[in-house]
Design a protein around this motif. Structure first.
Motif, PDB file in Angstrom:
ATOM      1  N   ASN A 161     -30.574   6.171 -94.598  1.00 58.07           N
ATOM      2  CA  ASN A 161     -31.484   7.266 -94.943  1.00 58.07           C
ATOM      3  C   ASN A 161     -31.833   7.206 -96.424  1.00 58.07           C
ATOM      4  OD1 ASN A 161     -31.486   8.353 -92.373  1.00 58.07           O
ATOM      5  ND2 ASN A 161     -29.726   9.651 -92.785  1.00 58.07           N
ATOM      6  N   ARG A 162     -33.125   7.298 -96.702  1.00 60.65           N
ATOM      7  CA  ARG A 162     -33.605   7.264 -98.079  1.00 60.65           C
ATOM      8  C   ARG A 162     -34.933   8.014 -98.112  1.00 60.65           C
ATOM      9  NH1 ARG A 162     -31.504   5.632-103.053  1.00 60.65           N
ATOM     10  NH2 ARG A 162     -33.279   5.546-104.442  1.00 60.65           N
ATOM     11  N   THR A 163     -35.149   8.817 -99.116  1.00 61.15           N
ATOM     12  CA  THR A 163     -36.418   9.524 -99.262  1.00 61.15           C
ATOM     13  C   THR A 163     -37.367   8.665-100.078  1.00 61.15           C
ATOM     14  OG1 THR A 163     -35.305  11.650 -99.177  1.00 61.15           O
ATOM     15  CG2 THR A 163     -37.511  11.619-100.144  1.00 61.15           C
ATOM     16  N   GLU A 166     -49.136   7.104 -83.461  1.00 62.39           N
ATOM     17  CA  GLU A 166     -49.677   7.824 -82.313  1.00 62.39           C
ATOM     18  C   GLU A 166     -50.408   6.901 -81.348  1.00 62.39           C
ATOM     19  OE1 GLU A 166     -51.982  10.817 -84.276  1.00 62.39           O
ATOM     20  OE2 GLU A 166     -50.190  11.907 -84.946  1.00 62.39           O
ATOM     21  N   LYS A 167     -51.219   6.000 -81.863  1.00 61.66           N
ATOM     22  CA  LYS A 167     -51.992   5.081 -81.011  1.00 61.66           C
ATOM     23  C   LYS A 167     -51.094   4.131 -80.231  1.00 61.66           C
ATOM     24  CE  LYS A 167     -56.290   6.008 -82.365  1.00 61.66           C
ATOM     25  NZ  LYS A 167     -57.437   6.271 -81.552  1.00 61.66           N
ATOM     26  N   ASN A 168     -49.952   3.748 -80.825  1.00 64.15           N
ATOM     27  CA  ASN A 168     -49.060   2.789 -80.188  1.00 64.15           C
ATOM     28  C   ASN A 168     -47.885   3.437 -79.463  1.00 64.15           C
ATOM     29  OD1 ASN A 168     -49.967  -0.080 -80.917  1.00 64.15           O
ATOM     30  ND2 ASN A 168     -50.226   1.067 -82.815  1.00 64.15           N
ATOM     31  N   GLY A 169     -47.767   4.754 -79.555  1.00 59.00           N
ATOM     32  CA  GLY A 169     -46.717   5.475 -78.856  1.00 59.00           C
ATOM     33  C   GLY A 169     -45.312   5.136 -79.340  1.00 59.00           C
ATOM     34  N   ILE A 170     -45.176   4.868 -80.638  1.00 57.72           N
ATOM     35  CA  ILE A 170     -43.857   4.612 -81.210  1.00 57.72           C
ATOM     36  C   ILE A 170     -43.670   5.511 -82.423  1.00 57.72           C
ATOM     37  CG2 ILE A 170     -43.711   2.239 -80.354  1.00 57.72           C
ATOM     38  CD1 ILE A 170     -44.340   1.263 -83.177  1.00 57.72           C
ATOM     39  N   SER A 171     -42.443   5.636 -82.866  1.00 57.96           N
ATOM     40  CA  SER A 171     -42.157   6.553 -83.969  1.00 57.96           C
ATOM     41  C   SER A 171     -42.770   6.072 -85.282  1.00 57.96           C
ATOM     42  CB  SER A 171     -40.644   6.718 -84.137  1.00 57.96           C
ATOM     43  OG  SER A 171     -40.078   5.545 -84.688  1.00 57.96           O
ATOM     44  N   PHE A 172     -43.019   7.037 -86.141  1.00 57.06           N
ATOM     45  CA  PHE A 172     -43.503   6.758 -87.491  1.00 57.06           C
ATOM     46  C   PHE A 172     -42.532   5.820 -88.192  1.00 57.06           C
ATOM     47  CE2 PHE A 172     -43.386   7.786 -92.022  1.00 57.06           C
ATOM     48  CZ  PHE A 172     -44.723   7.672 -92.371  1.00 57.06           C
ATOM     49  N   ASN A 173     -41.243   6.072 -88.040  1.00 53.52           N
ATOM     50  CA  ASN A 173     -40.216   5.267 -88.681  1.00 53.52           C
ATOM     51  C   ASN A 173     -40.301   3.799 -88.248  1.00 53.52           C
ATOM     52  OD1 ASN A 173     -37.728   5.243 -90.353  1.00 53.52           O
ATOM     53  ND2 ASN A 173     -36.838   4.515 -88.446  1.00 53.52           N
ATOM     54  N   LYS A 174     -40.518   3.557 -86.957  1.00 47.86           N
ATOM     55  CA  LYS A 174     -40.612   2.169 -86.468  1.00 47.86           C
ATOM     56  C   LYS A 174     -41.843   1.469 -87.036  1.00 47.86           C
ATOM     57  CE  LYS A 174     -37.767   2.489 -82.406  1.00 47.86           C
ATOM     58  NZ  LYS A 174     -37.641   2.305 -80.971  1.00 47.86           N
ATOM     59  N   VAL A 175     -42.943   2.186 -87.162  1.00 40.24           N
ATOM     60  CA  VAL A 175     -44.154   1.595 -87.749  1.00 40.24           C
ATOM     61  C   VAL A 175     -43.887   1.216 -89.203  1.00 40.24           C
ATOM     62  CG1 VAL A 175     -46.540   2.061 -88.464  1.00 40.24           C
ATOM     63  CG2 VAL A 175     -45.763   2.775 -86.205  1.00 40.24           C
ATOM     64  N   VAL A 176     -43.275   2.123 -89.953  1.00 38.21           N
ATOM     65  CA  VAL A 176     -42.978   1.859 -91.365  1.00 38.21           C
ATOM     66  C   VAL A 176     -42.052   0.653 -91.490  1.00 38.21           C
ATOM     67  CG1 VAL A 176     -41.841   2.762 -93.442  1.00 38.21           C
ATOM     68  CG2 VAL A 176     -43.418   4.213 -92.133  1.00 38.21           C
ATOM     69  N   ASN A 177     -41.002   0.599 -90.669  1.00 40.33           N
ATOM     70  CA  ASN A 177     -40.068  -0.525 -90.730  1.00 40.33           C
ATOM     71  C   ASN A 177     -40.756  -1.843 -90.400  1.00 40.33           C
ATOM     72  OD1 ASN A 177     -37.106  -0.018 -91.355  1.00 40.33           O
ATOM     73  ND2 ASN A 177     -37.659   1.760 -90.106  1.00 40.33           N
ATOM     74  N   GLN A 178     -41.640  -1.862 -89.396  1.00 40.48           N
ATOM     75  CA  GLN A 178     -42.355  -3.090 -89.059  1.00 40.48           C
ATOM     76  C   GLN A 178     -43.267  -3.526 -90.196  1.00 40.48           C
ATOM     77  OE1 GLN A 178     -44.096  -3.414 -85.091  1.00 40.48           O
ATOM     78  NE2 GLN A 178     -42.623  -1.891 -84.349  1.00 40.48           N
ATOM     79  N   CYS A 179     -43.929  -2.573 -90.839  1.00 37.73           N
ATOM     80  CA  CYS A 179     -44.796  -2.904 -91.977  1.00 37.73           C
ATOM     81  C   CYS A 179     -43.975  -3.479 -93.132  1.00 37.73           C
ATOM     82  CB  CYS A 179     -45.550  -1.664 -92.445  1.00 37.73           C
ATOM     83  SG  CYS A 179     -46.813  -1.092 -91.295  1.00 37.73           S
ATOM     84  N   LEU A 180     -42.850  -2.871 -93.415  1.00 38.68           N
ATOM     85  CA  LEU A 180     -41.997  -3.353 -94.499  1.00 38.68           C
ATOM     86  C   LEU A 180     -41.440  -4.743 -94.201  1.00 38.68           C
ATOM     87  CD1 LEU A 180     -40.063  -0.075 -95.356  1.00 38.68           C
ATOM     88  CD2 LEU A 180     -41.807  -1.210 -96.754  1.00 38.68           C
ATOM     89  N   GLU A 181     -40.968  -4.953 -92.970  1.00 41.19           N
ATOM     90  CA  GLU A 181     -40.442  -6.272 -92.594  1.00 41.19           C
ATOM     91  C   GLU A 181     -41.519  -7.338 -92.725  1.00 41.19           C
ATOM     92  OE1 GLU A 181     -38.833  -5.821 -88.672  1.00 41.19           O
ATOM     93  OE2 GLU A 181     -37.147  -4.625 -89.383  1.00 41.19           O
TER      94      GLU A 181
END
Length: 76
Positions: A35-37, A53-68
């Motif tokens: 956890n980190r702000t 919303e368009k992909n039906g996955i959590s905001f957190n998962k989208v952010v993690n995929q973008c970062l990776e």
């Protein structure tokens, strides 16, 4: 200055990475996390929420995929 271009196919095309783009994966695999702000620009937040919303996955998962993706494709 943004580090990405956002197109209508919901792919992030990072500058300096020719003909490659991030494709959002709809995996349901649970990941361990820390956890980190962080602070996100409003326009970036809106795009990430739309992808979530368009992909039906959590905001957190989208952010993690973008970062990776960014870390795997960064030019040093």
């Amino acid at each position: 200055m943004s580090i990405y271009n956002y197109n209508s196919d919901y792919k992030f095309i990072f500058k300096g990475v020719a003909d490659m783009g991030l494709v959002i994966k709809k995996n349901t695999e649970k990941i361990s996390s820390i956890n980190r702000t962080i602070r996100i620009k409003p326009e970036c937040f809106d795009k990430l929420m739309e992808l979530s919303e368009k992909n039906g996955i959590s905001f957190n998962k989208v952010v993690n995929q973008c970062l990776e993706y960014a870390l795997e494709n960064i030019e040093e």
